[in-house]
Design a protein around this motif. Structure first.
Motif, PDB file in Angstrom:
ATOM      1  N   VAL A 425       0.879  -1.209   0.140  1.00 51.25           N
ATOM      2  CA  VAL A 425      -0.019   0.026   0.058  1.00 51.25           C
ATOM      3  C   VAL A 425       0.814   1.371   0.065  1.00 51.25           C
ATOM      4  O   VAL A 425       1.892   1.321   0.438  1.00 51.25           O
ATOM      5  N   LEU A 426       0.378   2.365  -0.742  1.00 51.91           N
ATOM      6  CA  LEU A 426       0.976   3.694  -0.812  1.00 51.91           C
ATOM      7  C   LEU A 426       0.390   4.222   0.528  1.00 51.91           C
ATOM      8  O   LEU A 426      -0.693   4.491   0.704  1.00 51.91           O
ATOM      9  N   VAL A 427       1.359   4.780   1.499  1.00 48.15           N
ATOM     10  CA  VAL A 427       1.196   5.108   2.756  1.00 48.15           C
ATOM     11  C   VAL A 427       1.082   6.995   2.646  1.00 48.15           C
ATOM     12  O   VAL A 427       0.085   7.385   3.015  1.00 48.15           O
ATOM     13  N   ARG A 428       2.058   7.528   2.046  1.00 45.50           N
ATOM     14  CA  ARG A 428       2.268   8.608   1.727  1.00 45.50           C
ATOM     15  C   ARG A 428       2.770   8.902   0.397  1.00 45.50           C
ATOM     16  O   ARG A 428       3.131   7.865  -0.123  1.00 45.50           O
ATOM     17  N   PRO A 429       2.564  10.219  -0.360  1.00 47.23           N
ATOM     18  CA  PRO A 429       3.360  10.132  -1.700  1.00 47.23           C
ATOM     19  C   PRO A 429       4.628   9.908  -1.486  1.00 47.23           C
ATOM     20  O   PRO A 429       5.186  10.343  -0.665  1.00 47.23           O
ATOM     21  N   GLY A 430       5.296   8.966  -2.299  1.00 44.68           N
ATOM     22  CA  GLY A 430       6.620   8.555  -2.241  1.00 44.68           C
ATOM     23  C   GLY A 430       6.979   7.492  -1.047  1.00 44.68           C
ATOM     24  O   GLY A 430       8.338   7.314  -0.647  1.00 44.68           O
ATOM     25  N   TYR A 431       6.120   6.908  -0.393  1.00 41.07           N
ATOM     26  CA  TYR A 431       6.306   6.134   0.774  1.00 41.07           C
ATOM     27  C   TYR A 431       5.381   5.034   0.935  1.00 41.07           C
ATOM     28  O   TYR A 431       4.021   5.282   0.647  1.00 41.07           O
ATOM     29  N   ARG A 432       5.866   3.922   0.518  1.00 39.94           N
ATOM     30  CA  ARG A 432       5.110   2.582   0.692  1.00 39.94           C
ATOM     31  C   ARG A 432       5.196   1.547   1.687  1.00 39.94           C
ATOM     32  O   ARG A 432       6.474   1.447   2.237  1.00 39.94           O
ATOM     33  N   ILE A 433       4.349   0.906   1.968  1.00 35.48           N
ATOM     34  CA  ILE A 433       4.758  -0.363   2.925  1.00 35.48           C
ATOM     35  C   ILE A 433       3.978  -1.603   2.224  1.00 35.48           C
ATOM     36  O   ILE A 433       2.962  -1.782   1.624  1.00 35.48           O
ATOM     37  N   ILE A 434       5.032  -2.589   2.240  1.00 40.29           N
ATOM     38  CA  ILE A 434       4.718  -3.989   1.519  1.00 40.29           C
ATOM     39  C   ILE A 434       4.667  -5.063   2.853  1.00 40.29           C
ATOM     40  O   ILE A 434       5.835  -5.090   3.510  1.00 40.29           O
ATOM     41  N   SER A 435       3.655  -5.592   3.054  1.00 33.90           N
ATOM     42  CA  SER A 435       3.453  -6.731   3.949  1.00 33.90           C
ATOM     43  C   SER A 435       3.741  -8.048   3.378  1.00 33.90           C
ATOM     44  O   SER A 435       3.132  -8.277   2.564  1.00 33.90           O
ATOM     45  N   LEU A 436       4.785  -8.876   3.901  1.00 34.68           N
ATOM     46  CA  LEU A 436       4.819 -10.050   3.292  1.00 34.68           C
ATOM     47  C   LEU A 436       4.382 -11.197   4.250  1.00 34.68           C
ATOM     48  O   LEU A 436       4.313 -10.914   5.496  1.00 34.68           O
ATOM     49  N   ASN A 437       4.010 -12.484   3.533  1.00 32.67           N
ATOM     50  CA  ASN A 437       3.784 -13.541   4.381  1.00 32.67           C
ATOM     51  C   ASN A 437       4.877 -14.389   4.584  1.00 32.67           C
ATOM     52  O   ASN A 437       5.199 -15.060   3.630  1.00 32.67           O
ATOM     53  N   MET A 438       5.507 -14.389   5.729  1.00 30.85           N
ATOM     54  CA  MET A 438       6.676 -14.938   5.776  1.00 30.85           C
ATOM     55  C   MET A 438       6.636 -16.543   5.928  1.00 30.85           C
ATOM     56  O   MET A 438       7.642 -17.327   6.148  1.00 30.85           O
ATOM     57  N   ASN A 439       5.356 -16.949   5.782  1.00 29.18           N
ATOM     58  CA  ASN A 439       5.278 -18.444   5.970  1.00 29.18           C
ATOM     59  C   ASN A 439       5.462 -19.321   5.024  1.00 29.18           C
ATOM     60  O   ASN A 439       5.799 -20.546   4.990  1.00 29.18           O
ATOM     61  N   TYR A 440       5.971 -18.771   3.785  1.00 29.95           N
ATOM     62  CA  TYR A 440       6.380 -19.383   2.578  1.00 29.95           C
ATOM     63  C   TYR A 440       7.929 -19.704   2.744  1.00 29.95           C
ATOM     64  O   TYR A 440       8.482 -20.053   2.003  1.00 29.95           O
ATOM     65  N   CYS A 441       8.733 -19.130   3.848  1.00 26.49           N
ATOM     66  CA  CYS A 441       9.699 -19.479   4.034  1.00 26.49           C
ATOM     67  C   CYS A 441       9.738 -20.253   5.490  1.00 26.49           C
ATOM     68  O   CYS A 441      10.890 -20.467   5.934  1.00 26.49           O
ATOM     69  N   ASN A 442       8.797 -20.675   6.037  1.00 24.52           N
ATOM     70  CA  ASN A 442       8.965 -21.332   7.229  1.00 24.52           C
ATOM     71  C   ASN A 442       9.299 -22.692   7.117  1.00 24.52           C
ATOM     72  O   ASN A 442       8.394 -23.403   6.518  1.00 24.52           O
ATOM     73  N   ASN A 443      10.248 -23.178   7.613  1.00 20.65           N
ATOM     74  CA  ASN A 443      10.594 -24.526   7.500  1.00 20.65           C
ATOM     75  C   ASN A 443       9.727 -25.635   8.283  1.00 20.65           C
ATOM     76  O   ASN A 443      10.061 -26.843   7.869  1.00 20.65           O
ATOM     77  N   LYS A 444       8.955 -25.083   9.108  1.00 18.20           N
ATOM     78  CA  LYS A 444       7.933 -26.012   9.769  1.00 18.20           C
ATOM     79  C   LYS A 444       6.578 -26.186   8.765  1.00 18.20           C
ATOM     80  O   LYS A 444       5.630 -26.818   9.267  1.00 18.20           O
ATOM     81  N   ASN A 445       6.574 -25.492   7.676  1.00 18.32           N
ATOM     82  CA  ASN A 445       5.441 -25.436   6.845  1.00 18.32           C
ATOM     83  C   ASN A 445       5.558 -26.654   5.967  1.00 18.32           C
ATOM     84  O   ASN A 445       6.214 -26.651   4.863  1.00 18.32           O
ATOM     85  N   TRP A 446       5.262 -27.835   6.260  1.00 16.79           N
ATOM     86  CA  TRP A 446       5.546 -29.052   5.512  1.00 16.79           C
ATOM     87  C   TRP A 446       5.205 -29.020   4.181  1.00 16.79           C
ATOM     88  O   TRP A 446       5.694 -29.882   3.218  1.00 16.79           O
ATOM     89  N   TRP A 447       4.151 -28.316   3.858  1.00 14.23           N
ATOM     90  CA  TRP A 447       3.617 -28.226   2.359  1.00 14.23           C
ATOM     91  C   TRP A 447       4.866 -27.771   1.502  1.00 14.23           C
ATOM     92  O   TRP A 447       4.717 -28.163   0.320  1.00 14.23           O
TER      93      TRP A 447
END
Ligand SMILES: *[C@@H]1O[C@H](CO)[C@@H](O)[C@H](O)[C@H]1NC(C)=O
Ligand SMILES: *[C@@H]1O[C@H](CO)[C@@H](O)[C@H](O)[C@H]1NC(C)=O
Ligand SMILES: *[C@@H]1O[C@H](CO)[C@@H](O)[C@H](O)[C@H]1NC(C)=O
Ligand SMILES: *[C@@H]1O[C@H](CO)[C@@H](O)[C@H](O)[C@H]1NC(C)=O
Ligand SMILES: *[C@@H]1O[C@H](CO)[C@@H](O)[C@H](O)[C@H]1NC(C)=O
Length: 698
Positions: A425-447
């Motif tokens: 999302v763009l928070v202010r002009p020129g400033y963005r926040i990106i939220s990642l789902n870190m569970n696709y790097c989670n070594n206990k995610n057996w899938w």
């Protein structure tokens, strides 16, 4: 943090190994041609990053508050442990108390006999196996993992049914008294199904499986199924410019960072806090067996999560004390640690209840959430989008996240949240926040054993977003749950992530994570030049005291809207509540433990400044001890930190890429070993000289 479930599974596996030694034939199948029992191919996925609509209208109105930065001169940090100071603060707080805080205070002053802390050891705290968390990933767990995986694969090949296998795991667990019967049952039911599903469909053997899951402690087995690289657009990397310090007295944003609340709806004051399960302090744990065994009113240092009254008290305190925050980042792990007994319904209830509470406490303030590893049921189970069977798909969670998060986020994020629980999302002009789902790097995610290649196309989308931001001249803050350099993050994912951060070092100006429950940070470096720090990841402390910790949160001051803005964090503060005092006096006091520039004498919080702090901590034990105190949120029950511990903590701070400690930490470790050796030499020589003296005198 879910370190308790992992050892359970592995201890089960280790015990299986012991029993299986009388049946060595089980493990002789290593050289045979391995075949999966079920023919499985990764389904086609035609989703592309370009398909996601971009957020291009700033979310935050241009009416933010004026803030005063924390002072930068070094000051005396309040010690939480001195009786006099505690009492002085108690009285001050009582005088300060408003109607709302008085509601929590308890009756009369006679409740506070001055020497109480000295005469009563209120907590007879077990020295919780801190080692457990750090040494899990050792040769022992590697052996256990291979044995367990080998045995399970053998059972599957010989046609044992799912039910039979689950029953066997349960029986081992119970007969060997690894956990209570109900925990054993929950663990084998919840995790058994999923593990068997995955093992049926893969062709790799125990060596590859365990090297993939455990990382560098379990050999570096080449595994072509799990080698992959993201692609970068053919745009040359802009030359990194030397970062100046943020301009003095320029406008800043004040940002609250909450993480790992682990709200336990079933927390019960006075119940057994000293149980032998992964989570205690509930009615189901029965009555305490010793006078010291009772769960505290405001929480407990043992294996217990956060009671509702503590969360309420904290949110009221924040709303009162920091009425001027501009937005909130909230990095996940909302449900409690009862991982053997979680249901989708319960987890969704915790999600809805917590979101509702945040909306009520902070009306009109945007909140940027990220997904933790505990939000799913079972914990850590996040099937990628190609798993679409109704009973396995993760849509139950992501669809609800979309509904809940949409209170704060624009409609454009819906597309990626439903696909993979990530967004930009763009928070202010020129400033963005990106939220990642870190569970696709989670070594206990057996899938991920099925196919770990950039699950949900998340990193490719991340690159697309960053490249677009670079073209648009935007700066980006990344938020997520599991820190990318943590050993819980898969090596191959982490390696790709590190490359992305390096390519976009001029665009990403800060990263924010949680998960470890500690108050810490990770520095990123130029992959070709370890002396040049390129990025900084802030790791915020947990709200839950689980375990041996005080509850805490952070406040950041971020370079705001002006012509020369860097969008760097200008300074940050950590606030905590001393749980021991709160339970003693029935009166929680939240206070600022430290602010960073003042505490460490830092000029700024640029990546290079953090790198310098690591160097200074390597040289100065005193500085390190201060950091260590903050790291544990000034917990009165924190363990001693010896040389190995100091090396580990400093090495964590240098590791933005997981399972690569040899590369990042050699220098720091050598320096500490050197000072250790010097100390031993000194001790030895002074002992021997006094021995000589002794002999001369007598
Ligand atoms: C894994 O998924 C990727 C991308 O979806 C695909 O290109 C690759 O062929 C898959 N690998 C296997 C072994 O199926
Ligand atoms: C992707 O595939 C689905 C069916 O599998 C189809 O309905 C959709 O139109 C495809 N999208 C694109 C962009 O090709
Ligand atoms: C009480 O109020 C004073 C002045 O507002 C403030 O400086 C102090 O930190 C407060 N003390 C506590 C314990 O809240
Ligand atoms: C498991 O959860 C249910 C409610 O969801 C509860 O009634 C039961 O007591 C729990 N069992 C344990 C062992 O905690
Ligand atoms: C590290 O130590 C040097 C030399 O004492 C000092 O100039 C610098 O400000 C310190 N930096 C940090 C980040 O602690």
């Amino acid at each position: 943090m879910s370190q308790y479930y992992f050892p359970i599974v592995f201890v089960v596996l280790l015990e299986i190994l012991r029993l299986a030694q009388s049946h060595p034939f089980l493990f002789n199948s290593g050289n045979q041609q391995r075949r999966a029992q079920v023919e499985w191919k990764t389904p086609e996925d035609n989703w592309t990053a370009e398909a996601a609509p971009r957020s291009i209208y700033p979310l935050l109105q241009n009416q933010y508050n004026k803030h005063q930065l924390p002072p930068t001169n070094r000051y005396e940090i309040i010690e939480g442990d001195e009786d006099e100071q505690v009492l002085r603060r108690m009285h001050e707080a009582k005088q300060n108390a408003t109607a709302r805080t008085l509601f929590y205070s308890n009756k009369d002053e006679s409740h506070l006999p001055p020497l109480l802390t000295k005469t009563i050891k209120y907590f007879n705290l077990q020295q919780v196996a801190y080692e457990l968390e750090t040494s899990v990933m050792s040769q022992v767990s590697c052996t256990a993992c291979k044995a367990g995986a080998g045995l399970l694969q053998h059972y599957i090949r010989t046609g044992k049914s799912k039910e039979e296998i689950i029953k066997m795991i349960y029986q081992y667990c119970v007969n060997l008294k690894i956990q209570s019967a109900r925990v054993c049952e929950g663990v084998s039911q919840l995790f058994g199904v999923e593990v068997i599903y995955v093992l049926k469909r893969i062709t790799i053997g125990p060596d590859e499986i365990c090297s993939f899951i455990i990382g560098d402690a379990c050999g570096d087995i080449y595994n072509p199924y799990h080698e992959w690289e993201v692609e970068f657009p053919p745009v040359p990397k802009p030359d990194p410019r030397d970062l100046g310090l943020p301009k003095e007295a320029a406008p800043v944003f004040k940002v609250l960072h909450l993480s790992d609340t682990h709200f336990d709806p079933y927390y019960a004051e006075g119940s057994n806090a000293d149980c032998n399960e992964p989570l205690c302090c509930r009615l189901t744990n029965g009555r305490p067996t010793t006078p010291n065994g009772a769960a505290g009113k405001w929480g407990d240092y043992r294996k217990c999560d956060t009671p509702k009254r503590t969360i309420d008290h904290m949110l009221n305190h924040i709303a009162d004390t920091h009425a001027d925050i501009d937005f909130i980042i909230w990095t996940g792990d909302l449900p409690p640690h009862d991982v053997w007994n979680q249901t989708k319904e319960e987890n969704l209830n915790v999600l809805k209840e917590t979101v509702k509470q945040m909306t009520e406490k902070f009306p009109g303030i945007p909140i940027f959430p990220a997904l933790g590893n505990h939000e799913s049921a079972p914990v850590n189970s996040f099937p990628p989008p190609y798993v679409q069977q109704v009973d396995s798909s993760i849509a139950w969670l992501y669809d609800e996240l979309d509904v809940q998060w949409r209170r704060w986020l624009p409609a454009s994020v819906s597309h990626t949240v439903r696909r993979g629980a990530f967004y930009s999302v763009l928070v202010r002009p020129g400033y963005r926040i990106i939220s990642l789902n870190m569970n696709y790097c989670n070594n206990k995610n057996w899938w991920l054993l099925l196919n770990s290649t950039d699950p949900a196309t998340e990193l490719q989308w991340f690159i697309y977003e960053l490249q677009s931001a670079e073209f648009a001249g935007e700066k980006v803050h990344v938020i997520g749950h599991i820190p990318p350099g943590h050993s819980d993050c898969l090596k191959v994912w982490s390696r790709n992530y590190y490359k992305i951060v390096s390519r976009f070092e001029s665009t990403i100006t800060a990263q924010f994570f949680g998960h470890t429950h500690f108050d810490e940070f990770e520095v990123f470096y130029d992959p070709h030049d370890l002396s040049r720090a390129t990025s900084i990841a802030y790791i915020g402390p947990s709200v839950t005291p689980y375990n041996d910790l005080n509850p805490g949160y952070r406040i950041y001051y971020i370079d705001g809207d002006h012509d020369e803005t860097t969008r760097l964090v200008v300074d940050h503060e950590s606030w905590i509540m001393n749980l021991k005092e709160a339970n003693l006096y029935d009166y929680p006091i939240w206070y600022k433990l430290y602010s960073t520039r003042a505490a460490y004498g830092m000029k700024g919080l640029r990546p290079a400044d953090w790198d310098q702090l690591i160097n200074n901590m390597t040289d100065s034990k005193e500085l390190f001890d201060l950091y260590y105190k903050h790291y544990w949120k000034n917990s009165p029950v924190k363990p001693e930190c010896d040389y190995e511990c100091r090396k580990r903590i400093l090495c964590d701070a240098k590791s933005g890429r997981s399972h690569d400690r040899k590369y990042f930490c050699e220098e720091v470790e050598a320096k500490i070993d050197e000072s250790n050796k010097g100390w031993k030499d000194w001790l030895f020589s002074s002992i021997s000289s006094s021995y000589v003296l002794y002999k001369k005198l007598f």
